[in-house]
Enzyme design. Structure first.
Site, PDB file in Angstrom:
ATOM      1  CG  HIS A  97      -0.080  -0.111   2.295  1.00 18.14           C
ATOM      2  ND1 HIS A  97       0.424  -1.212   2.538  1.00 18.14           N
ATOM      3  CD2 HIS A  97       0.236   0.486   3.028  1.00 18.14           C
ATOM      4  CE1 HIS A  97       0.547  -0.919   4.430  1.00 18.14           C
ATOM      5  NE2 HIS A  97       0.258  -0.094   4.523  1.00 18.14           N
ATOM      6  CB  THR A  98       1.250   3.709  -2.235  1.00 18.32           C
ATOM      7  OG1 THR A  98       1.613   3.260  -3.072  1.00 18.32           O
ATOM      8  CG2 THR A  98       2.126   5.299  -2.157  1.00 18.32           C
TER       9      THR A  98
END
Length: 139
Positions: A97-98
């Site tokens: 995830h960013t």
């Protein structure tokens, strides 16, 4: 993947405040935001780290991250964004995830979230550079 909260969000089984749902990924608000409007972008497929993302998927995934960063800035009137990613260490959810965090001047966030460590000298810095470069060429 069974038991992964982000896979549950992607599948629509876990509620989330969705920002985008596209073939390249899903974006939703972080439930523990650094600042309000903090968005997480995840690939649809369960992957743990950036190194697991197939090369063919990079442009689509990071294109989505780029569009989310622009939307956070324009939609929230922020001065910019902080875009970050942990890989394995410090991942509260082991699914790639960013983070896209809205920033404003004077918001109190200073640099990175951890202390900085200087190299003893240029020789030590060069040793680290050489080790990374060697791994890159081997890999």
């Amino acid at each position: 993947m069974s038991g992964c909260v982000f896979c549950g969000i992607v599948a629509g089984e876990v509620p989330a405040f969705r920002v985008a749902d596209e073939p390249d990924g899903v974006a939703f608000l972080d439930t523990r935001p650094v600042f309000k409007g903090h968005v997480l972008v995840v690939p649809r497929t369960h992957l743990v780290a950036l190194t697991d993302l197939p090369t063919d998927d990079l442009a689509g995934y990071f294109g989505l991250v780029q569009r989310i960063a622009g939307a956070v800035e324009s939609g929230l009137g922020s001065g910019g964004t902080f875009v970050a990613q942990n890989n394995k260490v410090s991942q509260s959810v082991p699914h790639l995830h960013t983070h896209v965090v809205p920033r404003t001047k004077g918001d109190g966030l200073r640099g990175f979230f951890w202390p900085r460590h200087r190299y003893a000298d240029d020789a030590e810095a060069q040793t680290y550079a050489d080790r990374v470069a060697a791994a890159l060429s081997a890999g």
